[in-house]
Design an enzyme around this catalytic site. Structure first.
Site, mmCIF file in Angstrom:
data_model
loop_
_atom_site.group_PDB
_atom_site.id
_atom_site.type_symbol
_atom_site.label_atom_id
_atom_site.label_comp_id
_atom_site.label_asym_id
_atom_site.label_seq_id
_atom_site.Cartn_x
_atom_site.Cartn_y
_atom_site.Cartn_z
ATOM 1 N N LYS A 184 0.887 -1.176 0.000
ATOM 2 C CA LYS A 184 0.000 0.000 0.000
ATOM 3 C C LYS A 184 0.921 1.222 0.000
ATOM 4 C CE LYS A 184 -1.792 3.007 1.981
ATOM 5 N NZ LYS A 184 -1.549 4.420 1.611
ATOM 6 N N GLU A 259 9.504 1.394 10.827
ATOM 7 C CA GLU A 259 10.546 2.385 10.522
ATOM 8 C C GLU A 259 9.885 3.747 10.645
ATOM 9 O OE1 GLU A 259 13.657 1.875 9.920
ATOM 10 O OE2 GLU A 259 13.788 -0.226 9.360
ATOM 11 N N CYS A 293 13.694 10.722 6.855
ATOM 12 C CA CYS A 293 13.415 10.342 8.240
ATOM 13 C C CYS A 293 14.613 10.571 9.145
ATOM 14 C CB CYS A 293 12.989 8.887 8.277
ATOM 15 S SG CYS A 293 14.089 7.828 7.337
ATOM 16 N N GLU A 394 9.304 16.165 15.201
ATOM 17 C CA GLU A 394 9.746 16.022 13.814
ATOM 18 C C GLU A 394 8.991 17.022 12.929
ATOM 19 O OE1 GLU A 394 8.620 12.441 11.631
ATOM 20 O OE2 GLU A 394 10.674 12.322 10.904
HETATM 21 P P1 NAD Z 1 2.298 8.581 7.482
HETATM 22 O O1 NAD Z 1 2.477 7.799 8.734
HETATM 23 O O2 NAD Z 1 1.269 9.642 7.463
HETATM 24 O O3 NAD Z 1 1.946 7.621 6.264
HETATM 25 C C1 NAD Z 1 2.761 6.527 5.924
HETATM 26 C C2 NAD Z 1 1.916 5.475 5.256
HETATM 27 O O4 NAD Z 1 0.966 4.991 6.198
HETATM 28 C C3 NAD Z 1 1.114 5.986 4.061
HETATM 29 O O5 NAD Z 1 1.088 4.985 3.065
HETATM 30 C C4 NAD Z 1 -0.278 6.184 4.648
HETATM 31 O O6 NAD Z 1 -1.293 6.092 3.690
HETATM 32 C C5 NAD Z 1 -0.340 5.040 5.637
HETATM 33 N N1 NAD Z 1 -1.300 5.209 6.719
HETATM 34 C C6 NAD Z 1 -1.808 6.352 7.233
HETATM 35 N N2 NAD Z 1 -2.680 6.084 8.221
HETATM 36 C C7 NAD Z 1 -2.734 4.749 8.336
HETATM 37 C C8 NAD Z 1 -3.438 3.854 9.200
HETATM 38 N N3 NAD Z 1 -4.277 4.283 10.131
HETATM 39 N N4 NAD Z 1 -3.220 2.525 9.051
HETATM 40 C C9 NAD Z 1 -2.361 2.060 8.130
HETATM 41 N N5 NAD Z 1 -1.682 2.852 7.286
HETATM 42 C C10 NAD Z 1 -1.859 4.184 7.392
HETATM 43 O O7 NAD Z 1 3.721 9.157 7.113
HETATM 44 P P2 NAD Z 1 4.111 10.056 5.852
HETATM 45 O O8 NAD Z 1 3.629 11.445 6.134
HETATM 46 O O9 NAD Z 1 3.710 9.404 4.598
HETATM 47 O O10 NAD Z 1 5.698 9.986 5.906
HETATM 48 C C11 NAD Z 1 6.449 10.767 6.747
HETATM 49 C C12 NAD Z 1 6.859 10.005 7.987
HETATM 50 O O11 NAD Z 1 7.538 8.800 7.629
HETATM 51 C C13 NAD Z 1 7.846 10.785 8.811
HETATM 52 O O12 NAD Z 1 7.529 10.641 10.176
HETATM 53 C C14 NAD Z 1 9.166 10.110 8.490
HETATM 54 O O13 NAD Z 1 10.145 10.278 9.467
HETATM 55 C C15 NAD Z 1 8.758 8.696 8.354
HETATM 56 N N6 NAD Z 1 9.752 7.929 7.591
HETATM 57 C C16 NAD Z 1 10.526 7.008 8.233
HETATM 58 C C17 NAD Z 1 11.513 6.309 7.548
HETATM 59 C C18 NAD Z 1 12.379 5.288 8.253
HETATM 60 O O14 NAD Z 1 13.003 4.488 7.554
HETATM 61 N N7 NAD Z 1 12.464 5.280 9.559
HETATM 62 C C19 NAD Z 1 11.705 6.539 6.187
HETATM 63 C C20 NAD Z 1 10.899 7.481 5.546
HETATM 64 C C21 NAD Z 1 9.925 8.181 6.266
#
Ligand code: NAD
Length: 491
Positions: A184, A259, A293, A394
């Site tokens: 997804k 992650e 991230c 963040e």
């Molecule tokens: P997000 O948590 O809003 O979304 C990430 C994914 O989760 C998307 O595909 C989203 O559609 C899905 N999602 C949202 N709500 C959900 C739910 N209730 N159940 C299941 N899936 C759901 O994050 P974002 O805004 O897309 O990305 C930014 C975040 O990701 C930042 O916090 C960043 O630090 C983190 N990130 C971490 C890493 C790592 O390797 N640690 C790498 C890249 C980004």
């Protein structure tokens, strides 16, 4: 140049389920937009819980079907072919990520070696998965050994900030271990995942092994995390969503890999090679507009050089070329969406209210063509106190908060003084100090005299609220394997 054919925005990019391109059962679609212009880039099928269920069933059938008969060498062959296909189409992938989420083309093109290297690394791991024979003290003539088996159907949920590499991080270990998956991708940048799914089929990955179902996180993502026939969820995203995934996973006690976000400290000692540290620290946060991230978003600088160093970083920030990512000279692209831009802007306001001083940037770019997109100036905040919200939370944008420290112990206390523990940096010429500080930091990766370098073999992941599990390296492949013990008594 091999540009993706994105002109036809009325052609819906379909879901990939069981090797077929299908419309969602409910027929819903959503738009994905170019953040540099605000224009519609493509229309994408929007899967919901029903589509997720169909995809999980396809993944289960594939897991138990022909895919389970593939030998490690056959999986390796498929992965190597997939690597070649991605390599051959790399310009298209570079452009897709640049158009879909804004990363400058110089950066998306620059990831070629790493992206292809990642797939080839997972190919190499297919034939390196082994159990052990176990000496034991059991009565009788007992031969005991372990088998490493694929965990099963994996639900993979990705963010938007680095679509190509974060999707390869999910597909690679699935194919290496013989798992299957429902992917997804993030709603803000789903195009690369769909194209990777298509190429995987062309490379010989059997139908149902990789299913790609774009959709809303709260609908499709939540359904995947809660699905009773998904064995494991590999999630990359925010800690807030991570908590919801943990909650949703309870039903069938899924394995999880999380992650999550970070607030990574980048520590500069007075004895560092400052000519390297200035661009290193600056690009450690401003690269990809701070949407990394592990970005070095807290710049900890030894007090004796604090003013001069922060000024140099501010000057560097002011000199960066902000622009549309498709232009080769662009160093800083837009942030991914209007929502993300507003979030970062609100933190700029919070920082000023808390007493931080903005010494570079601080605003949205509103003039000319850039005014149509979501462009923010690279921003340096000075006189930041570790307890401020801008030093704790963040922001995920091109904003660095500069904090002074006196002794290495102070640097460590501040560095470890957030809920996160993903990346960190140390700049010093003193090797002994580098070792002491690197051991003292509670984070998954410590970069010394560099920042943000990633390699397919080097594990990456979090401590504390940055999550658990590791991507890249042998540790990553282990996360997709279950250990079975076989105890065989003779006679
Ligand atoms: P997000 O948590 O809003 O979304 C990430 C994914 O989760 C998307 O595909 C989203 O559609 C899905 N999602 C949202 N709500 C959900 C739910 N209730 N159940 C299941 N899936 C759901 O994050 P974002 O805004 O897309 O990305 C930014 C975040 O990701 C930042 O916090 C960043 O630090 C983190 N990130 C971490 C890493 C790592 O390797 N640690 C790498 C890249 C980004």
């Amino acid at each position: 140049m091999n540009r993706p054919n994105l002109e036809q925005t009325d052609v819906v990019r379909k879901l990939i389920i069981d090797g077929k391109f299908v419309m969602p059962v409910a027929g819903q679609t959503f738009g994905t937009y170019n953040p540099a212009t605000g224009e519609l880039l493509a229309t994408v099928a929007q899967g919901d819980a029903e589509d997720i269920d169909i995809a999980v069933k396809a993944a289960r059938r594939a897991f138990e079907g022909p895919w389970s008969k593939f030998t490690p060498f056959q999986r390796q062959e498929v992965l190597l072919k997939f690597a070649d296909f991605v390599d051959r189409n790399f310009e298209e992938f570079s452009m897709l990520d640049t158009l879909d989420m804004g990363m400058p083309i110089s950066l998306t093109r620059g990831r070629r070696q790493r992206a292809i290297g990642m797939i080839r690394f997972y190919a190499s791991m297919c034939t390196a998965i082994t159990g052990r024979t176990l000496p034991n003290s059991l009565p009788g003539d007992v031969f005991a050994y372990t088998l490493k088996e694929p965990v099963g159907v994996v639900g993979a949920i990705t963010p938007w900030n680095a679509p190509l590499t974060s999707t390869i991080w999910k597909i690679g270990p699935v194919l290496a271990t013989g798992c299957t998956m429902v992917l997804k991708p993030a709603e803000d940048a789903p195009l690369t995942a769909l194209r990777l799914g298509e190429l995987a089929l062309e490379a010989g990955v059997p139908p149902g092994v990789i299913n790609v179902v774009p959709g809303l996180g709260t609908v499709a993502g939540a359904a995947l995390a809660a699905h009773m026939d998904v064995d494991k969820v590999a999630f990359t995203g925010s800690d807030a969503t991570g908590r919801q995934i943990i909650e949703a996973s309870k039903g069938n006690i899924k394995r999880l890999m999380l992650e999550l976000g970070g607030k990574s400290p980048d520590i500069v000692f007075a004895d560092a090679d400052l000519d390297r540290a200035v661009p290193g620290a600056a690009m450690g946060i401003f690269g990809n507009s701070g949407q990394i991230c592990s970005a070095g978003s807290r710049l900890l600088v030894q007090r004796s050089i604090y003013d001069a160093f922060v000024e140099r970083v501010a000057d560097f920030a002011k000199g960066l070329k902000v622009g549309n990512g498709v232009e080769t000279e662009t160093q800083i692209g837009p942030v991914v969406s209007s929502r993300q831009m507003k979030r970062v802007q609100s933190y700029l306001g919070i920082g000023v209210d808390e007493g931080a001083e903005v010494v570079a940037g601080g605003s949205r770019i509103v003039e000319g063509q850039l005014g149509k997109g979501y462009f923010l100036e690279p921003t340096v905040m000075k006189n930041v106190v570790p307890t401020m919200r801008v030093a704790q939370e963040e922001i995920f944008g091109p904003v660095v908060t500069a904090i002074p420290f006196d002794e290495p112990e102070d640097a460590l206390r501040i560095a470890n003084g957030t809920a996160y523990g993903l990346g960190s940096g140390v700049w010093t010429r003193d090797v002994a100090k580098a070792h002491v500080v690197a051991r003292g930091i509670r984070s998954g990766t410590v970069w010394v005299n560099c920042y943000g370098l990633l390699d397919p073999v080097i594990p990456f992941g979090g401590y504390k609220m940055s999550g658990y599990g590791r991507e890249s390296g042998h540790d990553h492949v282990e996360e997709y394997l279950a250990t079975k013990s076989i105890v065989l008594q003779n006679g």
